[in-house]
Design an enzyme around this catalytic site. Structure first.
Site, PDB file in Angstrom:
ATOM      1  N   VAL A  24      16.176 -10.900  -1.906  1.00 61.14           N
ATOM      2  CA  VAL A  24      15.196  -9.951  -1.347  1.00 61.14           C
ATOM      3  C   VAL A  24      15.731  -9.369  -0.031  1.00 61.14           C
ATOM      4  O   VAL A  24      15.746  -8.146   0.169  1.00 61.14           O
ATOM      5  CB  VAL A  24      13.828 -10.653  -1.094  1.00 61.14           C
ATOM      6  CG1 VAL A  24      12.892  -9.767  -0.281  1.00 61.14           C
ATOM      7  CG2 VAL A  24      13.178 -11.054  -2.409  1.00 61.14           C
ATOM      8  N   GLY A 105      -0.736 -20.308  -8.223  1.00 59.49           N
ATOM      9  CA  GLY A 105      -1.682 -20.419  -7.098  1.00 59.49           C
ATOM     10  C   GLY A 105      -1.374 -19.345  -6.054  1.00 59.49           C
ATOM     11  O   GLY A 105      -2.279 -18.694  -5.504  1.00 59.49           O
ATOM     12  N   SER A 106      -0.083 -19.140  -5.805  1.00 61.66           N
ATOM     13  CA  SER A 106       0.346 -18.137  -4.816  1.00 61.66           C
ATOM     14  C   SER A 106      -0.028 -16.729  -5.294  1.00 61.66           C
ATOM     15  O   SER A 106      -0.441 -15.879  -4.499  1.00 61.66           O
ATOM     16  CB  SER A 106       1.866 -18.185  -4.637  1.00 61.66           C
ATOM     17  OG  SER A 106       2.304 -19.505  -4.531  1.00 61.66           O
ATOM     18  N   ILE A 128       8.453 -25.324 -10.236  1.00 67.64           N
ATOM     19  CA  ILE A 128       9.106 -26.171 -11.244  1.00 67.64           C
ATOM     20  C   ILE A 128       8.276 -26.239 -12.520  1.00 67.64           C
ATOM     21  O   ILE A 128       8.774 -26.578 -13.569  1.00 67.64           O
ATOM     22  CB  ILE A 128       9.383 -27.599 -10.715  1.00 67.64           C
ATOM     23  CG1 ILE A 128       8.081 -28.331 -10.384  1.00 67.64           C
ATOM     24  CG2 ILE A 128      10.347 -27.575  -9.539  1.00 67.64           C
ATOM     25  CD1 ILE A 128       8.267 -29.848 -10.274  1.00 67.64           C
ATOM     26  N   ASP A 129       6.967 -25.897 -12.424  1.00 67.60           N
ATOM     27  CA  ASP A 129       6.059 -26.119 -13.555  1.00 67.60           C
ATOM     28  C   ASP A 129       6.255 -25.154 -14.732  1.00 67.60           C
ATOM     29  O   ASP A 129       5.785 -25.420 -15.829  1.00 67.60           O
ATOM     30  CB  ASP A 129       4.596 -26.001 -13.081  1.00 67.60           C
ATOM     31  CG  ASP A 129       4.260 -26.996 -11.981  1.00 67.60           C
ATOM     32  OD1 ASP A 129       5.015 -27.965 -11.821  1.00 67.60           O
ATOM     33  OD2 ASP A 129       3.259 -26.784 -11.277  1.00 67.60           O
ATOM     34  N   ARG A 173       1.844 -30.289 -13.198  1.00 66.84           N
ATOM     35  CA  ARG A 173       0.414 -30.050 -12.980  1.00 66.84           C
ATOM     36  C   ARG A 173      -0.304 -30.013 -14.329  1.00 66.84           C
ATOM     37  O   ARG A 173      -0.182 -30.969 -15.091  1.00 66.84           O
ATOM     38  CB  ARG A 173       0.198 -28.752 -12.196  1.00 66.84           C
ATOM     39  CG  ARG A 173      -1.126 -28.731 -11.417  1.00 66.84           C
ATOM     40  CD  ARG A 173      -1.267 -27.438 -10.670  1.00 66.84           C
ATOM     41  NE  ARG A 173      -0.382 -27.342  -9.544  1.00 66.84           N
ATOM     42  CZ  ARG A 173      -0.625 -27.830  -8.320  1.00 66.84           C
ATOM     43  NH1 ARG A 173      -1.762 -28.445  -8.090  1.00 66.84           N
ATOM     44  NH2 ARG A 173       0.219 -27.689  -7.342  1.00 66.84           N
ATOM     45  N   GLU A 189      11.045 -40.119 -28.186  1.00 71.51           N
ATOM     46  CA  GLU A 189      10.315 -40.349 -29.433  1.00 71.51           C
ATOM     47  C   GLU A 189       8.952 -39.668 -29.457  1.00 71.51           C
ATOM     48  O   GLU A 189       8.437 -39.359 -30.524  1.00 71.51           O
ATOM     49  CB  GLU A 189      10.145 -41.854 -29.675  1.00 71.51           C
ATOM     50  CG  GLU A 189      11.367 -42.530 -30.268  1.00 71.51           C
ATOM     51  CD  GLU A 189      12.532 -42.683 -29.294  1.00 71.51           C
ATOM     52  OE1 GLU A 189      12.319 -42.526 -28.084  1.00 71.51           O
ATOM     53  OE2 GLU A 189      13.652 -42.951 -29.767  1.00 71.51           O
ATOM     54  N   ARG A 245       7.666 -50.657 -20.096  1.00 72.49           N
ATOM     55  CA  ARG A 245       7.917 -50.337 -18.686  1.00 72.49           C
ATOM     56  C   ARG A 245       7.498 -48.893 -18.438  1.00 72.49           C
ATOM     57  O   ARG A 245       7.511 -48.070 -19.349  1.00 72.49           O
ATOM     58  CB  ARG A 245       9.399 -50.467 -18.351  1.00 72.49           C
ATOM     59  CG  ARG A 245       9.908 -51.883 -18.404  1.00 72.49           C
ATOM     60  CD  ARG A 245       9.418 -52.655 -17.178  1.00 72.49           C
ATOM     61  NE  ARG A 245      10.056 -53.942 -17.066  1.00 72.49           N
ATOM     62  CZ  ARG A 245       9.594 -55.067 -17.597  1.00 72.49           C
ATOM     63  NH1 ARG A 245       8.484 -55.060 -18.310  1.00 72.49           N
ATOM     64  NH2 ARG A 245      10.239 -56.211 -17.422  1.00 72.49           N
ATOM     65  N   GLN A 253      11.950 -34.499  -8.752  1.00 72.51           N
ATOM     66  CA  GLN A 253      12.104 -33.332  -9.640  1.00 72.51           C
ATOM     67  C   GLN A 253      12.068 -32.008  -8.878  1.00 72.51           C
ATOM     68  O   GLN A 253      12.436 -30.973  -9.399  1.00 72.51           O
ATOM     69  CB  GLN A 253      10.977 -33.304 -10.687  1.00 72.51           C
ATOM     70  CG  GLN A 253      11.039 -34.445 -11.662  1.00 72.51           C
ATOM     71  CD  GLN A 253       9.701 -34.686 -12.333  1.00 72.51           C
ATOM     72  OE1 GLN A 253       9.486 -34.257 -13.454  1.00 72.51           O
ATOM     73  NE2 GLN A 253       8.793 -35.356 -11.649  1.00 72.51           N
TER      74      GLN A 253
HETATM   75  O1  F6P Z   1       3.359 -27.120  -8.550  1.00 71.50           O
HETATM   76  C1  F6P Z   1       4.474 -27.911  -8.335  1.00 71.50           C
HETATM   77  C2  F6P Z   1       4.106 -29.358  -8.287  1.00 71.50           C
HETATM   78  O2  F6P Z   1       5.272 -30.120  -8.076  1.00 71.50           O
HETATM   79  C3  F6P Z   1       3.348 -29.884  -9.504  1.00 71.50           C
HETATM   80  O3  F6P Z   1       4.198 -30.175 -10.578  1.00 71.50           O
HETATM   81  C4  F6P Z   1       2.663 -31.091  -8.942  1.00 71.50           C
HETATM   82  O4  F6P Z   1       1.459 -31.358  -9.624  1.00 71.50           O
HETATM   83  C5  F6P Z   1       2.356 -30.668  -7.516  1.00 71.50           C
HETATM   84  O5  F6P Z   1       3.237 -29.622  -7.198  1.00 71.50           O
HETATM   85  C6  F6P Z   1       2.506 -31.770  -6.508  1.00 71.50           C
HETATM   86  O6  F6P Z   1       2.067 -31.288  -5.293  1.00 71.50           O
HETATM   87  P1  F6P Z   1       2.297 -32.010  -3.895  1.00 71.50           P
HETATM   88  O7  F6P Z   1       3.723 -31.820  -3.518  1.00 71.50           O
HETATM   89  O8  F6P Z   1       1.370 -31.324  -2.976  1.00 71.50           O
HETATM   90  O9  F6P Z   1       1.998 -33.460  -4.120  1.00 71.50           O
END
Ligand code: F6P
Length: 320
Positions: A24, A105-106, A128-129, A173, A189, A245, A253
């Site tokens: 950008v 959300g943004s 990441i979602d 999420r 699996e 486990r 992640q």
């Molecule tokens: O939206 C990205 C994310 O990593 C989701 O996968 C997860 O539910 C959430 O943010 C975790 O948020 P925080 O970092 O506020 O715990």
């Protein structure tokens, strides 16, 4: 006419956000625009935490995870007063348009703010979602999936050697994309996701039957929006009598060096966002759909992501 833009990152960080910022800023400066970087997302607009950016401001960041602009979730921006203060900052610094790098959300916030104050906002999907509707991939999802996959590959070694059942919880999420993707790529699996009803009893039945045939190690991936690994592991032990486990992969992640896929996507979309603003567009996100750069209205982008869950799930089961 647009002369000055500001760029911000909001919501959870995602690997590749820095590459998007670089794209950008560099592209906009090359187009003779003035650029400001806003720190800590909407909070930075409310509290006037922003500064002029130039070519050098984004040097040596393309390979870095996280975001040099910092990020966060901003409850103050949900209130009318917060948005009014953010608009004051925009007027004070003569900012004509915003590039908002974040997830749905943004975009929900940008959609509201942009319409309320007639500020052109273009979104760059980074989360990441991979939960932004109408586009194929968000920046960062490929990196997060590879991070989770590498953990699952490690878990497979011990799960096979010690002949155990593992339940692995991944982020996302209320979207099951990360879970489906790693379950398929990791040869797992089974997978439990929010978009699909799951029959734990049937799975336990398969585990017990498999055990009788000599199949003694299982990896079951659970998306955080569909349940918790500790609870599911406990139930599996109760129902099967077998040692289980659990592991929650959590925020590992979200970090790390962005993959080439995440960076390239970010670099393409940064330029595309600036082009959109120069073309007079607003209230939409840029993204790749079927290999082409497209735009999607914020209103569509923030709806629940549609993707072919059944196709993924049936492939995972067909290969088990
Ligand atoms: O939206 C990205 C994310 O990593 C989701 O996968 C997860 O539910 C959430 O943010 C975790 O948020 P925080 O970092 O506020 O715990």
């Amino acid at each position: 006419m647009i002369k000055k833009i500001a760029v911000l990152t909001t919501g959870g960080d995602a690997p590749g956000m820095n590459a998007a910022i670089r794209s950008v800023v560099r592209y906009a400066v090359n187009q003779k625009l003035e650029v400001m970087g806003v720190f800590r997302g909407w909070w930075g607009l409310i509290n006037e935490e922003l500064k002029d950016f130039n070519h050098r401001s984004v040097s040596n960041i393309v390979n870095l995870g996280g975001t040099i602009l910092k990020t966060g979730r901003c409850p103050e921006f949900q209130a009318e007063e917060g948005r009014a203060r953010a608009y004051e900052t925009i007027k004070k610094y003569a900012i004509d348009a915003l590039v908002v790098i974040g997830g749905n959300g943004s975009f929900t916030a940008a959609h509201k703010f942009g319409r309320e104050y007639n500020i052109p906002c273009i979104g760059i999907p980074a989360s990441i979602d991979n939960d932004v509707n109408g586009i194929d991939y968000t920046i960062g999802s490929d990196t997060a999936i590879n991070t989770a996959l590498s953990a699952i590959d490690n878990i497979r070694d011990t799960s096979t050697s010690m002949e155990r059942i593992f339940v692995v919880e991944v982020m996302g999420r209320d979207c099951g994309y990360i879970a489906l993707s790693v379950a398929l790529a990791g040869g797992c699996e089974d997978v439990i996701i929010p978009e699909r009803k799951f029959d734990l009893e049937a799975t336990c039945h398969d585990i017990v039957n498999g055990n009788l045939r000599g199949k003694v190690s299982w990896i079951i991936v659970v998306a955080e929006g569909a349940g918790s690994a500790p609870e599911i592991a406990k139930k599996i032990t109760e129902m099967t009598g077998l040692e289980t486990r659990q592991i929650v992969l959590g925020h590992i992640q979200r970090g790390g060096r962005p993959t080439a896929v995440s960076r390239d996507l970010a670099l393409h979309l940064g330029k595309a966002a600036v082009d959109c603003l120069l073309a007079g567009e607003k209230d939409k996100a840029v993204g790749f759909t079927c290999g082409k750069i497209m735009t999607v209205d914020f209103e569509t982008a923030i709806r629940r992501k549609e993707f072919n869950v059944d196709k993924w799930y049936s492939l995972i089961k067909a290969l088990t």
